[in-house]
Scaffold this active site. Structure first.
Site, mmCIF file in Angstrom:
data_model
loop_
_atom_site.group_PDB
_atom_site.id
_atom_site.type_symbol
_atom_site.label_atom_id
_atom_site.label_comp_id
_atom_site.label_asym_id
_atom_site.label_seq_id
_atom_site.Cartn_x
_atom_site.Cartn_y
_atom_site.Cartn_z
ATOM 1 N N LYS A 1 0.839 -1.204 0.000
ATOM 2 C CA LYS A 1 0.000 0.000 0.000
ATOM 3 C C LYS A 1 0.873 1.253 0.000
ATOM 4 O O LYS A 1 1.587 1.524 0.953
ATOM 5 C CB LYS A 1 -0.913 0.050 1.222
ATOM 6 C CG LYS A 1 -1.953 1.160 1.042
ATOM 7 C CD LYS A 1 -2.540 1.676 2.314
ATOM 8 C CE LYS A 1 -1.761 2.767 2.971
ATOM 9 N NZ LYS A 1 -1.808 4.087 2.295
ATOM 10 N N GLU B 1 10.426 0.634 10.195
ATOM 11 C CA GLU B 1 11.417 1.696 10.009
ATOM 12 C C GLU B 1 10.686 2.998 10.268
ATOM 13 O O GLU B 1 9.826 3.396 9.488
ATOM 14 C CB GLU B 1 11.970 1.601 8.580
ATOM 15 C CG GLU B 1 13.307 2.288 8.435
ATOM 16 C CD GLU B 1 13.139 3.666 7.867
ATOM 17 O OE1 GLU B 1 13.051 4.616 8.675
ATOM 18 O OE2 GLU B 1 13.091 3.797 6.649
ATOM 19 N N CYS C 1 13.544 10.494 7.098
ATOM 20 C CA CYS C 1 13.534 9.965 8.469
ATOM 21 C C CYS C 1 14.910 10.058 9.115
ATOM 22 O O CYS C 1 15.021 10.228 10.319
ATOM 23 C CB CYS C 1 13.020 8.541 8.477
ATOM 24 S SG CYS C 1 13.771 7.528 7.211
ATOM 25 N N GLU D 1 10.244 15.127 15.838
ATOM 26 C CA GLU D 1 10.578 15.074 14.420
ATOM 27 C C GLU D 1 9.729 16.111 13.684
ATOM 28 O O GLU D 1 8.506 16.050 13.712
ATOM 29 C CB GLU D 1 10.263 13.670 13.899
ATOM 30 C CG GLU D 1 10.755 13.422 12.516
ATOM 31 C CD GLU D 1 10.498 11.997 12.043
ATOM 32 O OE1 GLU D 1 9.436 11.436 12.369
ATOM 33 O OE2 GLU D 1 11.364 11.459 11.342
#
Ligand code: NDP
Length: 480
Positions: A187, A261, A295, A392
């Site tokens: 997906k 991850e 990331c 983040e």
């Protein structure tokens, strides 16, 4: 003297985008059970690019059944050498159609064409080439197995990927899965489905047996259905730590294997003996590459106090030369923010930085009127307690902190719930090794940043997830 650049736009006529796309199941494009669709837009202009089907549980079930059939009847029985041929073929098609693909990726994602052209697409091809080579050599990968001979595939892999590197994340997921003999239901992210649908056409072009790769588009609900499907043997996810947590809960107590991850808040550590101009390039690459939607971005700059002023001066000068604008222009360094939601998140965290007392600076730059944009930004005077030092941001925003001793640098760098990557800039090899041994991060770059290679394992410590992707270690996630 300021040099003016003439616009150098890449032509978008090289790529054909259909007005609507179905789901790719069992080798064919089909309509979703619900008949629902979503629109994917160009974040640089807000223009609607295409309507894309929304898959629900019924569709995911169909896709998993197709993947299971393909696994049992064809793919798991095929020799590694034959599987490898398909992967080589896919890799070559990606190379042959690279220009078209780069334009499509930049249109749907908003990233500069020079990045999709020089990084995303070549690396995606490299992942298929690399794993094609492994397909008939799994026996020699040095992985322990219960029985003698080649390690065995797991079965059907359910894979969910984010919007920051749509094609590259697809390659990181699909290439190792197929090389190891698994079949796939993937997906893509809601805002960037087009390169995955393009890849579905490549699977047809490569004559990949039907059902080996299935692409089910949709939003979070669709991802949940993939992860929760009882006949999925392996879940591979890249995305936020929050969703990673939900996925870990969903699969807990089942026999599913999982790799996650997740997010990061990497420290990029600059010592006083570092070559300053190179370090500044590394800082810029670390946080402004891909609009900071990375990331492993070096979003916390830790600079030794004695050189902080000099580094910041040169960094500001360098930032003033960055060109923000049309992703299809070959001169563009920073493209569009991927979505209105992400822009709102970056804006909110930047306001929090100011409210908490950090100093904000951006070079003067004119942002386009339409679309989603954020100027390259740095915050100075940041303390470890500030939200912009802990959370983040996932945008072109750098938090600058200082340190005095190597020990303090290590302590501050590791003071985060994440642990995906880190950077070290110094003239001393011994210091690089000393730092690398102490930094709690899956990847430590020395005198460089954001270097990726399919042979090198990538993954996190702590809340950045578990499992590795790439290299010999990455194969483990797809083998029994
Ligand atoms: P998400 O983690 O929400 O999305 C990643 C993928 O998971 C998408 O395909 C998403 O679908 C899907 N998804 C969402 N909810 C579920 C669920 N419950 N079960 C299964 N799949 C699900 O990331 P966002 O795109 O919302 O970004 C939010 C933040 O995450 C960013 O600001 C950034 O900080 C971080 N992030 C980190 C990334 C990384 O590489 N580590 C990558 C992307 C984001 P859909 O998008 O279609 O809703």
């Amino acid at each position: 003297m300021a040099f003016e650049y003439a616009p150098a736009p890449e032509s978008r006529s090289i790529v054909d985008i259909a007005s609507s796309y179905g789901l790719f199941i069992d080798g064919e494009f089909t309509d979703p059970a619900s008949g629902r669709s979503l629109k994917t837009v160009s974040p640089a202009t807000e223009e609607v690019l295409a309507e894309v089907a929304v898959g629900d549980e019924t569709d995911v079930d169909r896709a998993v059944k197709a993947a299971r059939r393909a696994y049992t009847r064809t793919w798991s029985r095929m020799s590694g050498r034959e599987r490898g041929k398909y992967l080589f073929r896919i890799a070559r098609i990606i190379q042959e159609r690279a220009r078209e693909l780069a334009v499509l990726e930049s249109l749907d994602n908003g990233k500069p064409i020079k990045e999709s052209r020089d990084v995303d697409v070549p690396l995606a091809a490299a992942h298929f080439f690399y794993h094609a080579g492994w397909a008939d050599k799994l026996e020699y990968a040095g992985l322990s197995t219960a029985e003698p001979g080649s390690p065995k595939p797991l079965g059907v892999a359910g894979q969910v990927i984010p919007w920051n590197f749509p094609l590259l994340m697809l390659a990181w997921k699909i290439a190792p899965a197929l090389a190891c003999g698994n079949t796939v239901v993937l997906k893509p992210a809601e805002t960037t489905p087009l390169s995955a649908l393009w890849f579905a056409q490549v699977c047809q072009q490569a004559d990949l047996p039907p059902g080996v790769v299935n692409i089910v588009t949709g939003a979070g609900e669709t991802g949940r259905a993939v992860v929760g499907h009882p006949d999925v043997d392996k879940v591979a996810f890249t995305g936020s730590t929050e969703v990673g947590r939900q996925i870990a809960k969903t699969v807990a107590g089942t026999s599913k294997r999982v790799t996650l991850e997740l997010g990061g808040k990497a420290a990029n550590v600059v010592f006083d003996d570092a070559p300053v101009d190179q370090a500044v390039e590394g800082i810029v690459n670390g946080i402004f590459f891909n609009q900071g939607h990375v990331c492993c971005a070096g979003s916390r700059l830790l600079v030794q106090e004695s050189v902080a002023e000099e580094v910041l001066d040169r960094l500001k000068r360098r930032m003033s030369t960055l060109r923000v604008g049309d992703p299809l222009d070959k001169n563009t360094d920073i493209g569009a923010i991927n979505s209105a939601e992400q822009l709102a998140k970056i804006t909110e965290l930047s306001q929090a930085g100011e409210a908490e007392g950090a100093g904000r600076w951006s070079p003067p730059c004119q942002l386009p009127e339409h679309g989603y944009w954020f100027p390259p930004t740095i915050f100075t005077g940041v303390s470890q307690a500030h939200r912009i030092a802990r959370e983040e941001i996932f945008g072109p925003v750098l938090s600058v902190l200082t340190f005095r001793t190597p020990a303090e640098a290590v302590e501050k760098a590791n003071n985060t719930p994440y642990g995906l990557s880190a950077g070290v800039w110094t003239d001393k090899g011994s210091r690089i090794l000393w730092m690398a041994q102490r930094l709690r991060a899956g990847v430590v770059w020395a005198n460089t940043f954001n270097k990726f290679d399919p042979t090198s394992p990538f993954g996190g410590y702590k809340e950045s997830g578990y499992g590795r992707e790439g290299g010999r270690h990455g194969l483990e996630g797809y083998l029994r």
